[in-house]
Design a protein around this motif. Structure first.
Motif, PDB file in Angstrom:
ATOM      1  N   ARG A  34      33.169  33.422  41.437  1.00 30.49           N
ATOM      2  CA  ARG A  34      31.709  33.214  41.438  1.00 30.49           C
ATOM      3  C   ARG A  34      31.365  31.735  41.526  1.00 30.49           C
ATOM      4  NH1 ARG A  34      29.009  37.323  36.952  1.00 30.49           N
ATOM      5  NH2 ARG A  34      29.351  39.261  38.115  1.00 30.49           N
ATOM      6  N   ALA A  35      32.221  30.875  40.981  1.00 35.21           N
ATOM      7  CA  ALA A  35      31.980  29.433  41.015  1.00 35.21           C
ATOM      8  C   ALA A  35      32.551  28.786  42.274  1.00 35.21           C
ATOM      9  CB  ALA A  35      32.573  28.778  39.774  1.00 35.21           C
ATOM     10  N   GLY A  36      33.111  29.603  43.166  1.00 39.83           N
ATOM     11  CA  GLY A  36      33.601  29.093  44.439  1.00 39.83           C
ATOM     12  C   GLY A  36      35.049  28.664  44.463  1.00 39.83           C
ATOM     13  N   TYR A  37      35.834  29.091  43.477  1.00 39.99           N
ATOM     14  CA  TYR A  37      37.237  28.715  43.418  1.00 39.99           C
ATOM     15  C   TYR A  37      38.142  29.825  43.939  1.00 39.99           C
ATOM     16  CZ  TYR A  37      35.810  24.922  40.275  1.00 39.99           C
ATOM     17  OH  TYR A  37      35.218  23.816  39.739  1.00 39.99           O
ATOM     18  N   VAL A  38      39.293  29.416  44.437  1.00 38.78           N
ATOM     19  CA  VAL A  38      40.398  30.339  44.656  1.00 38.78           C
ATOM     20  C   VAL A  38      41.227  30.306  43.378  1.00 38.78           C
ATOM     21  CG1 VAL A  38      42.464  30.840  46.000  1.00 38.78           C
ATOM     22  CG2 VAL A  38      40.426  29.925  47.134  1.00 38.78           C
ATOM     23  N   VAL A  39      41.453  31.454  42.782  1.00 37.82           N
ATOM     24  CA  VAL A  39      42.077  31.507  41.463  1.00 37.82           C
ATOM     25  C   VAL A  39      43.410  32.241  41.528  1.00 37.82           C
ATOM     26  CG1 VAL A  39      41.779  32.178  39.042  1.00 37.82           C
ATOM     27  CG2 VAL A  39      39.774  31.611  40.437  1.00 37.82           C
ATOM     28  N   SER A  40      44.414  31.658  40.892  1.00 38.70           N
ATOM     29  CA  SER A  40      45.683  32.357  40.694  1.00 38.70           C
ATOM     30  C   SER A  40      46.039  32.269  39.216  1.00 38.70           C
ATOM     31  CB  SER A  40      46.802  31.738  41.542  1.00 38.70           C
ATOM     32  OG  SER A  40      46.921  30.355  41.301  1.00 38.70           O
ATOM     33  N   VAL A  41      46.741  33.279  38.715  1.00 35.96           N
ATOM     34  CA  VAL A  41      47.081  33.346  37.297  1.00 35.96           C
ATOM     35  C   VAL A  41      48.590  33.475  37.153  1.00 35.96           C
ATOM     36  CG1 VAL A  41      46.809  34.628  35.144  1.00 35.96           C
ATOM     37  CG2 VAL A  41      44.862  34.400  36.712  1.00 35.96           C
ATOM     38  N   LEU A  42      49.169  32.616  36.342  1.00 33.43           N
ATOM     39  CA  LEU A  42      50.608  32.648  36.082  1.00 33.43           C
ATOM     40  C   LEU A  42      50.873  33.276  34.724  1.00 33.43           C
ATOM     41  CD1 LEU A  42      50.318  30.311  38.269  1.00 33.43           C
ATOM     42  CD2 LEU A  42      52.548  29.548  37.422  1.00 33.43           C
ATOM     43  N   ASN A  43      51.949  34.042  34.639  1.00 38.19           N
ATOM     44  CA  ASN A  43      52.358  34.661  33.382  1.00 38.19           C
ATOM     45  C   ASN A  43      53.273  33.736  32.597  1.00 38.19           C
ATOM     46  OD1 ASN A  43      50.960  36.889  34.245  1.00 38.19           O
ATOM     47  ND2 ASN A  43      52.772  38.149  34.631  1.00 38.19           N
ATOM     48  N   ASP A  44      53.268  33.909  31.277  1.00 36.48           N
ATOM     49  CA  ASP A  44      54.198  33.157  30.444  1.00 36.48           C
ATOM     50  C   ASP A  44      55.549  33.870  30.400  1.00 36.48           C
ATOM     51  OD1 ASP A  44      53.910  35.284  28.656  1.00 36.48           O
ATOM     52  OD2 ASP A  44      52.448  34.236  27.409  1.00 36.48           O
ATOM     53  N   LEU A  45      56.465  33.369  29.589  1.00 39.22           N
ATOM     54  CA  LEU A  45      57.816  33.942  29.543  1.00 39.22           C
ATOM     55  C   LEU A  45      57.824  35.353  28.974  1.00 39.22           C
ATOM     56  CD1 LEU A  45      59.892  30.836  28.369  1.00 39.22           C
ATOM     57  CD2 LEU A  45      59.712  31.793  30.669  1.00 39.22           C
ATOM     58  N   ALA A  46      56.760  35.717  28.260  1.00 41.76           N
ATOM     59  CA  ALA A  46      56.654  37.075  27.722  1.00 41.76           C
ATOM     60  C   ALA A  46      56.046  38.042  28.734  1.00 41.76           C
ATOM     61  CB  ALA A  46      55.826  37.072  26.448  1.00 41.76           C
ATOM     62  N   GLY A  47      55.696  37.519  29.909  1.00 45.38           N
ATOM     63  CA  GLY A  47      55.115  38.364  30.941  1.00 45.38           C
ATOM     64  C   GLY A  47      53.618  38.557  30.821  1.00 45.38           C
ATOM     65  N   CYS A  48      52.971  37.763  29.949  1.00 48.00           N
ATOM     66  CA  CYS A  48      51.522  37.884  29.748  1.00 48.00           C
ATOM     67  C   CYS A  48      50.776  36.837  30.567  1.00 48.00           C
ATOM     68  CB  CYS A  48      51.177  37.690  28.274  1.00 48.00           C
ATOM     69  SG  CYS A  48      51.915  38.907  27.160  1.00 48.00           S
ATOM     70  N   PRO A  49      49.613  37.202  31.135  1.00 47.84           N
ATOM     71  CA  PRO A  49      48.790  36.193  31.817  1.00 47.84           C
ATOM     72  C   PRO A  49      48.510  35.033  30.868  1.00 47.84           C
ATOM     73  CG  PRO A  49      47.940  38.392  32.232  1.00 47.84           C
ATOM     74  CD  PRO A  49      48.992  38.547  31.178  1.00 47.84           C
ATOM     75  N   ARG A  50      48.726  33.790  31.340  1.00 44.68           N
ATOM     76  CA  ARG A  50      48.606  32.678  30.406  1.00 44.68           C
ATOM     77  C   ARG A  50      47.849  31.481  30.968  1.00 44.68           C
ATOM     78  NH1 ARG A  50      48.058  33.403  25.769  1.00 44.68           N
ATOM     79  NH2 ARG A  50      49.839  34.805  25.827  1.00 44.68           N
ATOM     80  N   VAL A  51      48.100  31.097  32.220  1.00 45.05           N
ATOM     81  CA  VAL A  51      47.442  29.911  32.770  1.00 45.05           C
ATOM     82  C   VAL A  51      46.792  30.248  34.100  1.00 45.05           C
ATOM     83  CG1 VAL A  51      47.723  27.544  33.594  1.00 45.05           C
ATOM     84  CG2 VAL A  51      49.026  28.334  31.612  1.00 45.05           C
TER      85      VAL A  51
END
Length: 276
Positions: A254-271
């Motif tokens: 919505r703010a005009g960004y391309v977004v990607s999400v990386l998981n942490d070592l536990a496999g959870c979305p984190r950054v």
């Protein structure tokens, strides 16, 4: 009483108080009380323990049994292979946040400017600057007490003050400035979850943990405001909760960004990585 016997006593006390990491915490607290590295507990396991230091350790164990985190008891926490001072004025740095530092170091071009929002203990800002001296790091926090800790950590780890610390809410201390990387581990816990959280959490500063709108309020503010503080080609790096992937993808788009999400070592979305 020798070291092995003292260690067993402390472990048993912590276990009886339902402390999950009773053996590890007993080692850390006994070593701290004795002023030695943890490995010395094994090497010198038959050595007698000074009664004064034993009493001191028992007091520390009592605090841990009451739920106080080890990091606040010892005043120290390792993050990104660096030792940080911590007090109840700052959030305890978590290993999961090291992923955000990894990404900042990877994406920052030579000589880039980086802004750390809500710096707390200074863990992110200091870890980035320590590992990349070419990056010009600035940091803000709404808490004067937290900034005092951040500055102390900066001095302890790097000597002179190569980081610009300013007090204020998010971007407000840096009006008119632009950066190549904006990074933040903001408060993102839903206040409604307070009764379900580990008892250790109640010792940490609430303003650094909880945010309105189911934990999304501060993240949303950063996403909406970041464009005015980014240089062309700049990026935003945000630590998020494990259940926030869909939210950050939508808010960023919505703010005009391309977004990607990386998981942490536990496999959870984190950054989350946001870029134009």
């Amino acid at each position: 009483m020798n070291i092995a016997e003292a260690l067993k006593e402390m472990t048993d006390r912590l276990g009886a108080a339902s402390v999950e990491s009773s053996a590890l915490d007993a080692e850390v607290l006994l070593a701290h009380s004795l002023g030695v590295e943890r490995y010395r507990l094994l090497v010198d396991r038959t050595a007698p323990v000074d009664p004064v230091k034993l009493s001191s350790c028992r007091r520390l164990v009592a605090r841990r049994c009451a739920g106080e985190p080890v990091a606040y008891i010892t005043g120290r926490k390792e993050f990104y292979s660096l030792e940080f001072l911590v007090t109840p004025d700052v959030l305890i740095p978590r290993p999961e946040t090291e992923l955000l530092v990894d990404m900042a170091l990877y994406y920052a071009a030579p000589g880039a400017g980086l802004l750390d929002l809500g710096t707390g203990s200074g863990a992110i800002a200091v870890a980035v600057r320590k590992n990349r001296e070419d990056i010009k790091v600035s940091a803000s926090d709404i808490s004067a007490a937290a900034l005092r800790i951040a500055r102390r950590n900066c001095r302890r780890i790097m000597g002179d003050m190569p980081i610009v610390f300013r007090i204020g809410d998010l971007f407000s201390p840096f009006e008119g400035k632009r950066f190549d990387v904006i990074a933040s581990n903001p408060p993102y816990v839903d206040p409604a979850l307070k009764p379900t959280l580990q008892r250790e959490i109640r010792f940490e500063p609430e303003h650094a943990l909880f945010a309105d709108d189911h934990g999304r309020a501060v993240l949303r503010r950063i996403v909406i405001s970041a464009e005015a503080y980014l240089r062309p080609g700049g990026i935003v790096l945000l630590e998020i909760g494990h259940d926030m992937r869909d939210f950050i993808l939508e808010a960023g788009a919505r703010a005009g960004y391309v977004v990607s999400v990386l998981n942490d070592l536990a496999g959870c979305p984190r950054v989350a990585l946001l870029k134009r």
